[in-house]
Motif scaffolding. Structure first.
Motif, PDB file in Angstrom:
ATOM      1  N   GLY A  62      53.611   5.634  21.245  1.00 35.27           N
ATOM      2  CA  GLY A  62      54.668   5.304  23.179  1.00 35.27           C
ATOM      3  C   GLY A  62      55.889   4.421  22.752  1.00 35.27           C
ATOM      4  N   SER A  63      55.370   2.929  21.405  1.00 38.82           N
ATOM      5  CA  SER A  63      56.701   2.211  20.600  1.00 38.82           C
ATOM      6  C   SER A  63      57.135   3.052  19.488  1.00 38.82           C
ATOM      7  CB  SER A  63      56.171   0.946  19.715  1.00 38.82           C
ATOM      8  OG  SER A  63      54.824   1.573  18.604  1.00 38.82           O
ATOM      9  N   ASN A  64      56.913   4.625  19.503  1.00 35.49           N
ATOM     10  CA  ASN A  64      57.843   5.713  18.647  1.00 35.49           C
ATOM     11  C   ASN A  64      58.542   6.308  19.713  1.00 35.49           C
ATOM     12  OD1 ASN A  64      59.027   6.939  16.261  1.00 35.49           O
ATOM     13  ND2 ASN A  64      56.594   7.821  15.830  1.00 35.49           N
ATOM     14  N   ILE A  65      58.489   6.041  20.309  1.00 37.32           N
ATOM     15  CA  ILE A  65      59.696   6.208  21.353  1.00 37.32           C
ATOM     16  C   ILE A  65      60.766   5.736  21.690  1.00 37.32           C
ATOM     17  CG2 ILE A  65      60.409   6.942  24.072  1.00 37.32           C
ATOM     18  CD1 ILE A  65      57.862   7.994  24.321  1.00 37.32           C
ATOM     19  N   ALA A  66      60.702   4.490  21.549  1.00 37.11           N
ATOM     20  CA  ALA A  66      61.286   2.832  21.909  1.00 37.11           C
ATOM     21  C   ALA A  66      62.285   3.139  20.271  1.00 37.11           C
ATOM     22  CB  ALA A  66      61.043   1.635  21.882  1.00 37.11           C
ATOM     23  N   LEU A  67      61.447   3.348  18.981  1.00 30.21           N
ATOM     24  CA  LEU A  67      62.640   2.988  17.564  1.00 30.21           C
ATOM     25  C   LEU A  67      63.161   4.333  17.026  1.00 30.21           C
ATOM     26  CD1 LEU A  67      61.925   1.977  14.398  1.00 30.21           C
ATOM     27  CD2 LEU A  67      60.240   3.444  14.604  1.00 30.21           C
ATOM     28  N   THR A  68      62.109   4.632  17.646  1.00 27.71           N
ATOM     29  CA  THR A  68      63.505   6.512  17.012  1.00 27.71           C
ATOM     30  C   THR A  68      65.140   6.982  18.087  1.00 27.71           C
ATOM     31  OG1 THR A  68      62.085   7.975  18.963  1.00 27.71           O
ATOM     32  CG2 THR A  68      61.835   8.269  16.530  1.00 27.71           C
ATOM     33  N   ALA A  89      66.832  10.357  14.015  1.00 28.08           N
ATOM     34  CA  ALA A  89      65.342  10.147  15.038  1.00 28.08           C
ATOM     35  C   ALA A  89      64.657  10.756  14.699  1.00 28.08           C
ATOM     36  CB  ALA A  89      65.643   9.904  16.617  1.00 28.08           C
ATOM     37  N   ILE A  90      64.180  12.142  14.649  1.00 27.42           N
ATOM     38  CA  ILE A  90      63.095  12.897  13.827  1.00 27.42           C
ATOM     39  C   ILE A  90      63.275  12.262  12.449  1.00 27.42           C
ATOM     40  CG2 ILE A  90      62.282  15.204  13.170  1.00 27.42           C
ATOM     41  CD1 ILE A  90      65.048  16.052  14.898  1.00 27.42           C
ATOM     42  N   VAL A  91      63.980  12.100  11.574  1.00 28.03           N
ATOM     43  CA  VAL A  91      63.604  11.509  10.157  1.00 28.03           C
ATOM     44  C   VAL A  91      62.446   9.871  10.062  1.00 28.03           C
ATOM     45  CG1 VAL A  91      64.403  10.601   7.938  1.00 28.03           C
ATOM     46  CG2 VAL A  91      65.331  12.640   9.566  1.00 28.03           C
ATOM     47  N   VAL A  92      62.947   9.100  11.616  1.00 28.51           N
ATOM     48  CA  VAL A  92      62.466   7.878  11.406  1.00 28.51           C
ATOM     49  C   VAL A  92      60.649   8.392  11.605  1.00 28.51           C
ATOM     50  CG1 VAL A  92      61.689   6.473  12.789  1.00 28.51           C
ATOM     51  CG2 VAL A  92      64.006   6.445  12.110  1.00 28.51           C
ATOM     52  N   PHE A 142      75.664  13.884  23.186  1.00 33.60           N
ATOM     53  CA  PHE A 142      74.564  13.933  23.191  1.00 33.60           C
ATOM     54  C   PHE A 142      73.477  14.117  24.905  1.00 33.60           C
ATOM     55  CE2 PHE A 142      70.935  10.414  22.490  1.00 33.60           C
ATOM     56  CZ  PHE A 142      70.205  10.912  20.961  1.00 33.60           C
ATOM     57  N   ALA A 143      74.427  13.191  25.406  1.00 35.53           N
ATOM     58  CA  ALA A 143      73.248  13.672  26.620  1.00 35.53           C
ATOM     59  C   ALA A 143      72.175  14.926  27.129  1.00 35.53           C
ATOM     60  CB  ALA A 143      73.844  13.482  28.169  1.00 35.53           C
ATOM     61  N   ILE A 207      53.369  15.902  11.985  1.00 36.28           N
ATOM     62  CA  ILE A 207      53.491  16.353  13.510  1.00 36.28           C
ATOM     63  C   ILE A 207      53.596  15.052  15.267  1.00 36.28           C
ATOM     64  CG2 ILE A 207      52.418  18.078  15.157  1.00 36.28           C
ATOM     65  CD1 ILE A 207      51.767  19.145  13.005  1.00 36.28           C
ATOM     66  N   SER A 208      52.799  14.455  15.129  1.00 39.87           N
ATOM     67  CA  SER A 208      52.942  13.361  16.463  1.00 39.87           C
ATOM     68  C   SER A 208      54.054  12.751  16.061  1.00 39.87           C
ATOM     69  CB  SER A 208      51.490  12.905  16.162  1.00 39.87           C
ATOM     70  OG  SER A 208      51.127  11.649  17.097  1.00 39.87           O
ATOM     71  N   GLY A 209      54.486  12.316  15.062  1.00 33.75           N
ATOM     72  CA  GLY A 209      55.363  11.050  14.675  1.00 33.75           C
ATOM     73  C   GLY A 209      56.868  12.288  15.270  1.00 33.75           C
ATOM     74  N   VAL A 210      56.943  13.833  15.110  1.00 31.65           N
ATOM     75  CA  VAL A 210      58.060  14.346  15.111  1.00 31.65           C
ATOM     76  C   VAL A 210      58.102  14.830  17.587  1.00 31.65           C
ATOM     77  CG1 VAL A 210      59.313  16.207  15.267  1.00 31.65           C
ATOM     78  CG2 VAL A 210      58.281  15.848  13.080  1.00 31.65           C
ATOM     79  N   CYS A 211      57.027  14.943  17.440  1.00 29.53           N
ATOM     80  CA  CYS A 211      57.133  14.808  19.093  1.00 29.53           C
ATOM     81  C   CYS A 211      57.169  13.829  19.649  1.00 29.53           C
ATOM     82  CB  CYS A 211      55.216  15.334  18.902  1.00 29.53           C
ATOM     83  SG  CYS A 211      55.287  17.048  19.142  1.00 29.53           S
ATOM     84  N   ALA A 212      57.143  12.502  19.159  1.00 26.29           N
ATOM     85  CA  ALA A 212      57.346  11.226  19.780  1.00 26.29           C
ATOM     86  C   ALA A 212      58.973  11.055  19.465  1.00 26.29           C
ATOM     87  CB  ALA A 212      56.421   9.776  19.031  1.00 26.29           C
ATOM     88  N   ALA A 213      59.525  11.536  18.125  1.00 30.49           N
ATOM     89  CA  ALA A 213      60.898  11.681  18.141  1.00 30.49           C
ATOM     90  C   ALA A 213      61.477  12.275  19.183  1.00 30.49           C
ATOM     91  CB  ALA A 213      61.274  11.657  16.896  1.00 30.49           C
ATOM     92  N   PHE A 214      61.289  13.561  19.096  1.00 38.34           N
ATOM     93  CA  PHE A 214      61.713  14.156  20.283  1.00 38.34           C
ATOM     94  C   PHE A 214      61.713  13.230  21.955  1.00 38.34           C
ATOM     95  CE2 PHE A 214      61.692  17.855  17.484  1.00 38.34           C
ATOM     96  CZ  PHE A 214      62.856  18.505  18.027  1.00 38.34           C
ATOM     97  N   GLY A 215      60.661  13.271  22.047  1.00 32.46           N
ATOM     98  CA  GLY A 215      60.464  11.626  23.082  1.00 32.46           C
ATOM     99  C   GLY A 215      61.060  11.213  23.424  1.00 32.46           C
ATOM    100  N   GLY A 216      61.614  10.626  22.352  1.00 33.05           N
ATOM    101  CA  GLY A 216      62.329   9.669  21.875  1.00 33.05           C
ATOM    102  C   GLY A 216      64.198   9.785  22.254  1.00 33.05           C
ATOM    103  N   ILE A 217      64.707  11.210  21.880  1.00 31.37           N
ATOM    104  CA  ILE A 217      65.795  10.922  21.960  1.00 31.37           C
ATOM    105  C   ILE A 217      65.908  12.236  23.373  1.00 31.37           C
ATOM    106  CG2 ILE A 217      66.770  13.899  21.231  1.00 31.37           C
ATOM    107  CD1 ILE A 217      65.331  13.444  18.793  1.00 31.37           C
ATOM    108  N   ILE A 218      65.179  12.264  24.058  1.00 33.07           N
ATOM    109  CA  ILE A 218      64.905  12.891  25.238  1.00 33.07           C
ATOM    110  C   ILE A 218      65.381  11.895  26.602  1.00 33.07           C
ATOM    111  CG2 ILE A 218      63.919  14.027  27.454  1.00 33.07           C
ATOM    112  CD1 ILE A 218      62.072  15.933  25.661  1.00 33.07           C
TER     113      ILE A 218
END
Length: 330
Positions: A62-68, A89-92, A142-143, A207-218
């Motif tokens: 959850g917080s990874n969404i905000a961070l990325t 964001a993905i690297v983070v 980016f949109a 894998i979980s971190g990258v998926c969360a990063a995509f959630g943050g990007i979206i």
């Protein structure tokens, strides 16, 4: 009947009930909102499923969404192009996953403790960097991650479907994917079989971190703002609920990405339906909590029943072996 099919039937029934209670639920615009909101939870559920398959858990998504999302916004605010912001964001997300995996394996710490600590760290960093202020994204391209469409299909939905197909194939048809199931089934046996436990453990958290990063990007792309408080709600628990309801065992070694995908669709349908029919927002965590409890209870009972069945089989085999032994002569 496969559990995935059973969960899908429940999704259809829930959608039918919601559609009867509110005609607005059946509209195309609401369906689009449901799928768009569900895409972030589905990304988290896919990553969470991989972690759960090894017997771990990731509370930091959850917080990874905000961070990325905030890091991507800051990078673009500093002059980086839109694609570079997404890449940062993905690297983070990868870095967070590596940290979790290393602490779990080499630190010998419980995954719950590690990822809960990471949840707090990842939630604090965006607030520290921005002084708790949102960061506006000025790169119009980016949109596309959150608002774009391809043949009238929203890009987030396409992204999450592609991710689900790739990770599902990876788990089922590669040696490393089978190692993930093996580690969750029996860690010590997997180690004795020569499986690299460290590599497997770190990989699932990545894998979980990258998926969360995509959630943050979206999330950042849909709002065109990096919010330091994004994902601070119940996203991590929604991801766990989605995976468990979809048949991924909390004990590891059992489950599929398809199940997690359908489980996320169920959670999104329930959440959206309650919003449409006018249920107060503070009821939603209660309903999701009941769903989690029911899924865990079912999972626990299945594990207990499996153990009991195995013991009964072993008992029968041993009794047969005893009766087949020749009686010693005196």
């Amino acid at each position: 009947m496969p559990q995935e099919l059973g969960v899908f039937v429940v999704v259809i029934l829930v959608a039918a009930v919601m559609g009867i209670l509110s005609p607005e639920f059946r509209t195309a615009s609401n369906l689009s909102v449901l799928l768009l909101n569900g895409s972030v939870v589905t990304f988290l559920a896919i990553g969470q499923a991989c972690v759960l398959l090894t017997g771990g858990i990731d509370l930091s998504v959850g917080s990874n969404i905000a961070l990325t999302g905030v890091i991507a916004a800051i990078a673009m605010h500093a002059g980086a192009p839109w694609w570079a912001g997404a890449l940062v964001a993905i690297v983070v997300g990868i870095a967070v996953g590596v940290f979790n995996g290393v602490m779990v394996h080499y630190g010998k710490l419980p995954p719950f403790i590690v990822t809960f600590a990471t949840f707090g760290i990842s939630a604090s960093i965006p607030n520290i960097l921005t002084q708790a202020k949102s960061v506006t994204i000025t790169e119009p391209l980016f949109a596309v991650f959150g608002r774009g469409k391809i043949f009238s299909v929203p890009v987030p939905i396409i992204m999450v479907i592609i991710a689900a197909l790739i990770i599902s194939y990876f788990l089922r048809h590669t040696a490393t994917g089978l190692h993930i199931y093996a580690v969750g089934g029996n860690r010590e046996t997997a180690r004795l079989a020569g499986i690299n436990i460290a590599k497997t453990t770190i990989l699932v958290y990545v894998i979980s971190g990258v998926c969360a990063a995509f959630g943050g990007i979206i999330t950042a792309s849909r709002l065109m703002v990096g919010y330091p408080t994004a994902g601070s709600g119940t996203e991590q628990f929604y991801s766990i609920a989605s995976a468990v309801v979809g048949g991924v065992s909390l004990f590891g070694g059992v489950g599929t990405i398809l199940g997690a995908f359908i489980g996320a669709l169920l959670i999104a349908t329930v959440s959206n339906g309650m919003n449409v029919i006018g249920v107060d927002s503070y009821w939603q965590p209660l309903v999701i909590g009941v769903i989690i409890l029911g899924g865990v209870l079912l999972d626990t009972n299945k594990a207990g029943l499996s153990t009991l069945t195995s013991r009964l089989k072993l008992g029968k085999e041993s009794s047969k072996a005893d009766t087949s032994q020749p009686t010693p002569s005196h």
